[in-house]
Design a protein around this motif. Structure first.
Motif, mmCIF file in Angstrom:
data_model
loop_
_atom_site.group_PDB
_atom_site.id
_atom_site.type_symbol
_atom_site.label_atom_id
_atom_site.label_comp_id
_atom_site.label_asym_id
_atom_site.label_seq_id
_atom_site.Cartn_x
_atom_site.Cartn_y
_atom_site.Cartn_z
ATOM 1 N N GLU A 197 11.001 9.254 -3.479
ATOM 2 C CA GLU A 197 10.297 10.210 -2.633
ATOM 3 C C GLU A 197 8.868 10.030 -2.692
ATOM 4 O O GLU A 197 8.096 10.313 -2.133
ATOM 5 C CB GLU A 197 10.721 11.749 -3.523
ATOM 6 N N ALA A 198 7.968 9.505 -3.992
ATOM 7 C CA ALA A 198 6.748 9.742 -4.733
ATOM 8 C C ALA A 198 6.758 7.726 -3.554
ATOM 9 O O ALA A 198 5.125 8.562 -2.787
ATOM 10 C CB ALA A 198 6.813 8.614 -5.995
ATOM 11 N N MET A 199 6.930 7.420 -3.129
ATOM 12 C CA MET A 199 6.473 6.400 -2.697
ATOM 13 C C MET A 199 7.099 6.701 -0.761
ATOM 14 O O MET A 199 5.733 6.252 -0.154
ATOM 15 C CB MET A 199 7.960 4.988 -2.317
ATOM 16 N N THR A 200 7.678 7.631 -0.518
ATOM 17 C CA THR A 200 7.498 7.954 1.097
ATOM 18 C C THR A 200 6.155 9.269 0.797
ATOM 19 O O THR A 200 6.025 8.818 2.080
ATOM 20 C CB THR A 200 9.367 8.703 0.948
ATOM 21 N N THR A 218 -2.056 2.692 -4.951
ATOM 22 C CA THR A 218 -1.533 2.631 -3.388
ATOM 23 C C THR A 218 1.040 2.853 -3.835
ATOM 24 O O THR A 218 0.761 2.533 -3.625
ATOM 25 C CB THR A 218 -1.569 2.253 -1.678
ATOM 26 N N PRO A 219 1.150 3.351 -2.486
ATOM 27 C CA PRO A 219 3.313 2.925 -2.982
ATOM 28 C C PRO A 219 2.849 1.204 -2.294
ATOM 29 O O PRO A 219 3.694 0.947 -3.260
ATOM 30 C CB PRO A 219 3.300 3.409 -1.551
ATOM 31 N N ALA A 220 2.458 0.513 -2.254
ATOM 32 C CA ALA A 220 2.349 -1.146 -1.377
ATOM 33 C C ALA A 220 2.153 -1.680 -3.038
ATOM 34 O O ALA A 220 2.570 -2.245 -3.402
ATOM 35 C CB ALA A 220 1.831 -1.407 -0.607
ATOM 36 N N GLU A 221 0.882 -0.797 -3.318
ATOM 37 C CA GLU A 221 0.181 -1.408 -4.342
ATOM 38 C C GLU A 221 1.393 -1.735 -5.406
ATOM 39 O O GLU A 221 1.916 -2.500 -6.382
ATOM 40 C CB GLU A 221 -1.117 -1.487 -4.979
#
Length: 365
Positions: A197-200, A218-221
């Protein structure tokens, strides 16, 4: 432009027990900030401190450029969506959504206008005459969000709003919330224990453990460069493989040696000019371990590994091997010929490897 939310050196204690320790977070207007971590990490307490439902022990909290540290919740220009929906069972959907506006003395014409806009946005216009008991879980959550949206606040706060829904509905509502954020460009703080959920959803993630922020990014980091072993293990499904290894310098790069239950150690080479100690934990995401022939590049190394378990998962197949005394998962294509009890040639992408200090858990590269 001032941050929409700026938390500086925030502490929260109950008696002698510290719950939140030196929290520093700032988000810009339009950010979707997700607070994520295991149960008891302090994420919901932090959300309650932002809302003013919990007084803080120390530090400062600004919302929309104004100091809200000691301001009452009703004067903080926030709207909150709870896990429990908190709807009035005897009121219709329309009255549940407009009740807060009625209490604040907003005129009927404005109430009607806001209700129509929000009902259309959330696709609940046909439900306005119903009562909560006649709605599904997803519909109730839409009503709870509608009640928040008519406020048009500076900041929306979501406290695990999807945790009462079944798996399929969670995915659908996650998409709805993402669309809502993109449509409104709203500023949101969202609490969840679900790392998917967090990543999305997030534009920015705060990973918490034991009342301490472990990493902000960020999600990518967060996914690609976890700050420590906790973040590496917590964020990702399946989790990052974390394998004890020994390192020797080899020219400008390193020779990575990983023990196996039987036979010679697995030897890999990392050509990057890193400064690594002799003992490390090497981190590799499952997708960075492929079947030989499906991954190429100067940093890709091949080695035969004994397969312990094969787990078909639709589009992917997960293959588990024992390396460095740990179960190591590789994400392979669905048509793999891997069989438990047999060797399989695997390709390890060392260019994607993370390294951590075994004692402190901190990232080394």
């Amino acid at each position: 432009m001032a941050p929409i939310l700026d938390i500086q050196n925030l502490y929260k204690s109950y008696g002698q027990t510290e719950i939140l320790k030196d929290i520093n977070v700032a988000i810009e207007p339009g950010d979707f900030l997700v607070l994520v971590g295991p149960s008891g990490c302090g994420k919901s307490t932090l959300l309650n401190c932002i809302a003013g439902l919990e007084p803080i022990t120390g530090g400062k909290l600004d919302i929309a450029g104004k100091n809200m540290t000691d301001v009452s919740p009703k004067d903080r220009d926030i709207a909150m969506v709870f896990q429990s929906y908190a709807l009035y069972p005897t009121m219709t959907v329309a009255k549940n959504i407009t009740f807060g506006m009625k209490v604040r003395g907003i005129d009927q014409a404005t109430q009607d206008k806001k209700l129509k806009e929000v009902a259309e946005l959330l696709q609940i216009s046909p439900l306005l005459h119903r009562k909560p008991g006649q709605l599904s879980g997803g519909q109730r959550q839409r009503v709870a969000m509608g009640r928040a949206l008519v406020r048009d606040p500076a900041l929306f706060l979501f406290d695990e709003p999807l945790s009462n829904l079944d798996a399929k509905l969670r995915v659908e509502m996650r998409t709805e919330i993402k669309k809502l954020h993109q449509t409104l460009n709203a500023s949101i703080v969202y609490v969840t224990h679900d790392q998917i959920e967090a990543m999305t959803l997030a534009t920015k993630i705060v990973v918490m453990k034991g009342g301490v922020i472990q990493q902000i990014g960020t999600p990518a980091e967060i996914y690609n460069t976890p700050a420590n072993l906790f973040v590496a293990d917590f964020m990702g499904s399946p989790a990052m493989n974390l394998i004890p290894a020994r390192v020797q310098r080899d020219g400008h790069g390193h020779r990575i040696e990983i023990t196996r239950m039987k036979g010679e150690p697995l030897i890999l080479a990392d050509s990057r000019p890193l400064d690594l100690p002799q003992d490390v934990i090497i981190g590799l995401r499952p997708e960075d371990i492929a079947e030989a022939g499906y991954r190429s590049g100067e940093d890709v190394q091949q080695a035969a590994c004994m397969v312990d378990m094969v787990e078909p998962a639709g589009a992917d197949t997960y293959v588990v091997s024992q390396l460095g005394g740990k179960s190591v998962t590789a994400r392979l294509h669905a048509e793999t010929s891997a069989l438990a009890g047999r060797e399989l040639e695997l390709a390890f992408d060392l260019g994607k490897a993370s390294y951590f200090a075994p004692k402190t858990g901190e990232r080394l590269n």
